[in-house]
Design an enzyme around this catalytic site. Structure first.
Site, mmCIF file in Angstrom:
data_model
loop_
_atom_site.group_PDB
_atom_site.id
_atom_site.type_symbol
_atom_site.label_atom_id
_atom_site.label_comp_id
_atom_site.label_asym_id
_atom_site.label_seq_id
_atom_site.Cartn_x
_atom_site.Cartn_y
_atom_site.Cartn_z
ATOM 1 N N LEU A 118 20.132 53.222 8.094
ATOM 2 C CA LEU A 118 21.533 52.833 8.308
ATOM 3 C C LEU A 118 21.786 52.445 9.768
ATOM 4 C CD1 LEU A 118 23.254 55.669 6.205
ATOM 5 C CD2 LEU A 118 23.012 53.261 5.554
ATOM 6 N N THR A 150 20.442 53.775 20.556
ATOM 7 C CA THR A 150 19.497 54.776 21.038
ATOM 8 C C THR A 150 18.543 55.145 19.916
ATOM 9 O OG1 THR A 150 20.864 56.700 20.487
ATOM 10 C CG2 THR A 150 21.239 55.669 22.633
ATOM 11 N N ASP A 210 16.258 61.364 22.102
ATOM 12 C CA ASP A 210 16.061 62.351 21.043
ATOM 13 C C ASP A 210 17.291 63.252 21.099
ATOM 14 O OD1 ASP A 210 15.435 64.733 19.674
ATOM 15 O OD2 ASP A 210 13.292 64.436 20.004
ATOM 16 N N ASN A 221 24.551 59.172 14.115
ATOM 17 C CA ASN A 221 23.886 58.841 12.847
ATOM 18 C C ASN A 221 22.534 59.529 12.666
ATOM 19 O OD1 ASN A 221 22.959 56.906 10.568
ATOM 20 N ND2 ASN A 221 21.491 56.459 12.235
ATOM 21 N N SER A 237 27.637 61.918 7.940
ATOM 22 C CA SER A 237 27.379 63.182 7.257
ATOM 23 C C SER A 237 26.568 62.833 6.020
ATOM 24 C CB SER A 237 28.715 63.853 6.924
ATOM 25 O OG SER A 237 28.543 64.978 6.122
ATOM 26 N N TYR A 275 19.364 71.356 4.993
ATOM 27 C CA TYR A 275 20.070 70.092 5.274
ATOM 28 C C TYR A 275 21.564 70.257 5.021
ATOM 29 C CZ TYR A 275 21.145 65.059 4.682
ATOM 30 O OH TYR A 275 21.662 63.784 4.775
ATOM 31 N N LYS A 302 24.980 69.598 7.325
ATOM 32 C CA LYS A 302 26.015 68.599 7.007
ATOM 33 C C LYS A 302 27.365 69.264 6.730
ATOM 34 C CE LYS A 302 23.441 64.840 7.434
ATOM 35 N NZ LYS A 302 23.647 63.891 8.558
ATOM 36 N N THR A 308 16.752 54.031 2.213
ATOM 37 C CA THR A 308 16.410 53.899 3.634
ATOM 38 C C THR A 308 15.068 54.607 3.851
ATOM 39 O OG1 THR A 308 17.451 55.996 4.222
ATOM 40 C CG2 THR A 308 18.877 54.043 4.235
HETATM 41 N N1 LIG Z 1 19.413 57.767 2.938
HETATM 42 C C1 LIG Z 1 20.060 58.716 2.329
HETATM 43 O O1 LIG Z 1 19.811 58.997 1.149
HETATM 44 C C2 LIG Z 1 21.155 59.456 3.048
HETATM 45 C C3 LIG Z 1 22.150 60.063 2.280
HETATM 46 C C4 LIG Z 1 23.159 60.752 2.934
HETATM 47 C C5 LIG Z 1 23.175 60.818 4.307
HETATM 48 N N2 LIG Z 1 22.197 60.217 5.031
HETATM 49 C C6 LIG Z 1 22.277 60.336 6.494
HETATM 50 O O2 LIG Z 1 22.228 59.057 7.079
HETATM 51 C C7 LIG Z 1 21.750 59.169 8.416
HETATM 52 C C8 LIG Z 1 20.723 58.078 8.660
HETATM 53 O O3 LIG Z 1 19.616 58.284 7.807
HETATM 54 P P1 LIG Z 1 18.923 57.091 7.027
HETATM 55 O O4 LIG Z 1 19.245 57.242 5.596
HETATM 56 O O5 LIG Z 1 19.191 55.802 7.689
HETATM 57 O O6 LIG Z 1 17.381 57.518 7.167
HETATM 58 P P2 LIG Z 1 16.218 56.975 8.126
HETATM 59 O O7 LIG Z 1 15.887 55.572 7.783
HETATM 60 O O8 LIG Z 1 15.149 58.006 8.047
HETATM 61 O O9 LIG Z 1 16.876 56.968 9.573
HETATM 62 C C9 LIG Z 1 17.098 58.174 10.275
HETATM 63 C C10 LIG Z 1 17.133 57.865 11.758
HETATM 64 O O10 LIG Z 1 17.399 59.088 12.459
HETATM 65 C C11 LIG Z 1 16.461 59.156 13.520
HETATM 66 N N3 LIG Z 1 16.229 60.529 13.986
HETATM 67 C C12 LIG Z 1 15.768 61.607 13.305
HETATM 68 N N4 LIG Z 1 15.668 62.671 14.114
HETATM 69 C C13 LIG Z 1 16.087 62.250 15.348
HETATM 70 C C14 LIG Z 1 16.222 62.874 16.610
HETATM 71 N N5 LIG Z 1 15.897 64.161 16.817
HETATM 72 N N6 LIG Z 1 16.700 62.140 17.647
HETATM 73 C C15 LIG Z 1 17.035 60.846 17.483
HETATM 74 N N7 LIG Z 1 16.894 60.189 16.327
HETATM 75 C C16 LIG Z 1 16.429 60.886 15.276
HETATM 76 C C17 LIG Z 1 15.208 58.511 12.981
HETATM 77 O O11 LIG Z 1 14.357 58.191 14.067
HETATM 78 P P3 LIG Z 1 12.753 58.136 13.961
HETATM 79 O O12 LIG Z 1 12.442 56.785 13.394
HETATM 80 O O13 LIG Z 1 12.312 58.321 15.354
HETATM 81 O O14 LIG Z 1 12.330 59.258 13.040
HETATM 82 C C18 LIG Z 1 15.807 57.316 12.282
HETATM 83 O O15 LIG Z 1 16.100 56.291 13.202
HETATM 84 C C19 LIG Z 1 21.215 60.596 8.561
HETATM 85 O O16 LIG Z 1 22.142 61.380 9.274
HETATM 86 C C20 LIG Z 1 21.113 61.083 7.129
HETATM 87 O O17 LIG Z 1 21.264 62.483 7.021
HETATM 88 C C21 LIG Z 1 21.200 59.532 4.427
#
Ligand SMILES: NC(=O)c1ccc[n+]([C@@H]2O[C@H](COP(=O)([O-])OP(=O)(O)OC[C@H]3O[C@@H](n4cnc5c(N)ncnc54)[C@H](OP(=O)(O)O)[C@@H]3O)[C@@H](O)[C@H]2O)c1
Length: 276
Positions: free
Chosen positions: A14, A32, A56, A83, A134, A148, A152, A183
């Site tokens: 995202l 970032t 980070d 995010n 969230s 998790y 949240k 994602t």
């Molecule tokens: N996809 C879903 O099903 C879903 C559903 C509900 C909520 N969400 C929420 O959506 C948000 C984005 O997730 P996404 O779905 O886009 O998944 P994603 O593709 O795995 O992206 C997560 C991002 O967070 C970064 N990240 C993780 N730990 C970090 C840290 N300590 N410091 C800085 N960056 C960090 C990752 O960086 P790296 O590449 O370095 O690991 C990546 O850029 C999250 O908060 C997640 O909980 C996702």
């Protein structure tokens, strides 16, 4: 009118999609990420409308330093997007202490510190928006995601209270609540060694559903980002933005169940006030 944005976790999913779409429409983005180089192609394309910084979110000192620097450099940030996040996937007693601490450090404390770092600057500039990513899992629960959910639900409580504190400064919050989305999230799950005792339980069912890929993931991140961007133009800010049919259905069921349960014990609640 074009806006300036600060976003964490932009290397994939995202955060990355949002960064790309904002730049494509002419906004400025301070992106970032942990993996330097992941946005090099965008830097080459968009030049000084994109500012990329390694961050980070578990490094509290760096969070405050980077947020301070971007406000100093750009003068104003209209929208802050907290995010970055990931999930530990396992029963609550399967994770080890480091996994528990890192989950909370990233999703909960990391998000709190990004918000805390931004608030003085947003106050000084007369207001702004904060989008906290969230999850539907900030209001619902699945077995195997207990840690998790702790983060949240925790960040939802923090935001609900802080939003009241800073409303007088014209700072508004939106809790973005995606359902399962396509994602990098599933690929980034941290999975502690499973305990056999959970095999024939809801936690075991959930593990098999993910391994067998029978767990439905219906959310389209491109459409979700479209709605995240549109939410910023709504006034007042929507407090919550559920995204995906799974998010809507699950949150609706959870809230209905909780309200029914509360009504069912209303007489008990009312019976425990001091006698006047
Ligand atoms: N996809 C879903 O099903 C879903 C559903 C509900 C909520 N969400 C929420 O959506 C948000 C984005 O997730 P996404 O779905 O886009 O998944 P994603 O593709 O795995 O992206 C997560 C991002 O967070 C970064 N990240 C993780 N730990 C970090 C840290 N300590 N410091 C800085 N960056 C960090 C990752 O960086 P790296 O590449 O370095 O690991 C990546 O850029 C999250 O908060 C997640 O909980 C996702």
């Amino acid at each position: 009118m074009s806006k300036t944005w600060f976003i964490t976790g932009t290397s994939s999913g995202l955060g990355r999609e949002l960064t790309e779409k904002l730049l494509a429409r002419g906004d400025r983005v301070a992106a970032t990420l942990r993996k330097t180089g992941a946005l090099d192609h965008l830097l080459a394309q968009y030049g000084d409308r994109l500012w990329v910084e390694q961050l980070d979110v578990t490094d509290t000192r760096a969070v405050h330093e980077v947020v301070g620097r971007v406000f100093a450099q750009w003068g104003r940030i209209d929208v802050v997007v907290s995010n970055a996040g990931y999930a530990v996937f396992g029963a609550g007693e399967e994770a080890d202490d480091d996994q528990i601490r890192h989950q909370i450090d990233t999703n909960l404390i990391g998000s709190i510190q990004v918000i805390r770092a931004a608030l003085p600057h947003l106050r000084r500039q007369g207001g702004g928006r904060i989008l906290q990513v969230s999850s539907e899992g900030g209001q619902t629960t699945y077995p195997n995601f207990s840690l998790y959910h702790a983060t949240k639900w925790g960040i939802e409580g923090f935001v609900e209270a802080v939003a009241q504190e800073v409303a007088p400064f014209n700072i508004e919050f939106t809790l973005v609540e995606p359902g399962p989305a396509k994602t990098g999230f599933a690929g980034g799950l941290v999975t502690p060694p499973p305990m056999a005792v959970y095999d024939q339980t809801p936690a075991g069912d959930m593990r098999r559903a993910l391994v067998d890929e029978t767990f439905a993931i219906l959310g389209d991140p491109v459409k979700m980002v479209r709605e995240i961007m549109a939410s910023v133009d709504r006034s007042p800010a929507p407090r919550r933005l559920a995204l995906g049919s799974q998010a809507y259905d699950h949150i609706h069921a959870a809230l209905t169940q909780r309200l029914d349960a509360l009504e069912g014990q209303k007489s008990i609640a009312l019976s425990t006030d001091v006698d006047s």
